[in-house]
Design an enzyme around this catalytic site. Structure first.
Site, PDB file in Angstrom:
ATOM      1  N   CYS A   1     -25.547  -6.785  10.453  1.00  0.00           N
ATOM      2  CA  CYS A   1     -24.470  -5.843  10.770  1.00  0.00           C
ATOM      3  C   CYS A   1     -23.706  -5.388   9.540  1.00  0.00           C
ATOM      4  O   CYS A   1     -23.281  -4.227   9.455  1.00  0.00           O
ATOM      5  CB  CYS A   1     -23.514  -6.448  11.787  1.00  0.00           C
ATOM      6  SG  CYS A   1     -22.404  -7.698  11.098  1.00  0.00           S
TER       7      CYS A   1
ATOM      8  N   HIS B   1     -18.464  -9.861  11.878  1.00  0.00           N
ATOM      9  CA  HIS B   1     -19.201  -8.696  12.377  1.00  0.00           C
ATOM     10  C   HIS B   1     -18.418  -7.430  12.062  1.00  0.00           C
ATOM     11  O   HIS B   1     -17.210  -7.368  12.270  1.00  0.00           O
ATOM     12  CB  HIS B   1     -19.416  -8.837  13.892  1.00  0.00           C
ATOM     13  CG  HIS B   1     -20.285  -7.773  14.490  1.00  0.00           C
ATOM     14  ND1 HIS B   1     -21.595  -7.572  14.108  1.00  0.00           N
ATOM     15  CD2 HIS B   1     -20.030  -6.842  15.456  1.00  0.00           C
ATOM     16  CE1 HIS B   1     -22.107  -6.568  14.813  1.00  0.00           C
ATOM     17  NE2 HIS B   1     -21.182  -6.112  15.630  1.00  0.00           N
TER      18      HIS B   1
ATOM     19  N   ASP C   1     -21.623   0.701  17.210  1.00  0.00           N
ATOM     20  CA  ASP C   1     -22.158  -0.561  16.694  1.00  0.00           C
ATOM     21  C   ASP C   1     -23.678  -0.496  16.780  1.00  0.00           C
ATOM     22  O   ASP C   1     -24.262  -0.640  17.856  1.00  0.00           O
ATOM     23  CB  ASP C   1     -21.621  -1.736  17.519  1.00  0.00           C
ATOM     24  CG  ASP C   1     -22.096  -3.083  17.004  1.00  0.00           C
ATOM     25  OD1 ASP C   1     -22.950  -3.116  16.088  1.00  0.00           O
ATOM     26  OD2 ASP C   1     -21.631  -4.117  17.510  1.00  0.00           O
TER      27      ASP C   1
END
Length: 297
Positions: free
Chosen positions: A75, A114, A129
């Site tokens: 991520c 994250h 995302d």
């Protein structure tokens, strides 16, 4: 930190994800399309940690890795790159940090591990995302509105305003595991509704993630040092290689199940599976790892 420069690089990124549309209109439809193309084209993977490489928060390095070398990333790479793409396109984009839910702690991790992006379009906020992977991966941005059911391929996602934080949760379907050898696999999620992560709306700069990026790659207790992970969304579900376990998951919402086709592969098959199933050609040999940890599909 070096910044990729302008139009040429953006066109390279679009080619990498197979986006051929126009982005003259900075609308929700375009954002949805670019978001979905990314998750269908760029794997969520931490394989650098398991082949003697290092992940970085340098945007130029990330661009070369994902766009020019055809790799995936975790991520901190994928969503950092995606944030740059959105800003370069002209979207009003803010980087946020989130804390992932840990089922062993039965709580959210204490640190923001994250990275996600908030995008404002016509006065409405959305969470983009492109890099959580497996069945928790959204294919399209989620509207930042509390407790609204937002149905996508993987299930029903909800963002819930808890006052001090927002929480992302998902209600999914029952797993149907085809191979009886994996009926009790710890990789199989059996919770119908699960919390994924929580976040605040406080903007974050890249340097906020420098230390955690290093820790996640070096801490012996980190999920990412304990498991080699590669997953890619497909039009019908997703593929995943966790350690030596290769899985193809097919979403069947009309039947209320996710069908999991799981099998173990050998060291000799790793390179072929990464190439054929994830379009990854690795420069260095991947050494799979699958120690016990709190990771499920």
């Amino acid at each position: 930190m070096c910044q990729p420069e302008g139009k040429m690089k953006l066109e390279e990124y679009f080619k990498r994800i197979g986006f051929h549309g126009s982005f003259d209109k900075l609308d929700l439809a375009t954002l949805k399309l670019v978001h979905k193309q990314h998750v269908m084209s760029v794997p969520f993977e931490n394989l650098s940690i398991h082949c003697g490489e290092k992940n970085t928060m340098d945007l130029e390095v990330i661009f070369d890795k994902i766009v020019r070398s055809g790799r995936g990333g975790w991520c901190l790479e994928n969503n950092f790159l995606f944030g740059w793409v959105l800003r370069e396109m002209g979207y009003d984009t803010t980087t946020l940090g989130s804390r992932v839910f840990n089922s062993i702690l039965n709580d959210f991790n204490p640190r923001e591990t994250h990275l996600i992006n908030k995008v404002i379009i016509d006065g409405k906020a959305y969470i983009a995302d492109v890099s959580f992977g497996v069945s928790s991966q959204v294919w399209e941005p989620l509207e930042l509105i509390s407790a609204k059911d937002q149905t996508q391929a993987a299930g029903v996602f909800r963002l819930i305003d808890k006052g001090d934080v927002w929480v992302l949760e998902k209600t999914g379907r029952k797993p149907e595991v085809l191979n009886p050898d994996f009926a009790k696999s710890s990789l199989v999620n059996r919770k119908e509704t699960k919390q994924i992560y929580c976040f605040t709306l406080e903007p974050r700069e890249a340097h906020h993630f420098f230390e955690i990026s290093h820790t996640l790659q070096t801490d012996p207790d980190s999920l990412f040092t304990n498991k080699s992970i590669c997953s890619l969304q497909t039009p019908t579900g997703f593929r995943a290689l966790i350690g030596w376990t290769y899985s193809e998951v097919t979403y069947k919402p009309e039947e209320g199940v996710d069908v999991l086709d799981m099998r173990d592969i050998t060291d000799d098959e790793i390179e072929q599976v990464l190439s054929e199933k994830f379009s990854l050609k690795m420069k260095n040999k991947v050494r799979p790892v699958c120690n016990k940890s709190w990771y499920t599909f």
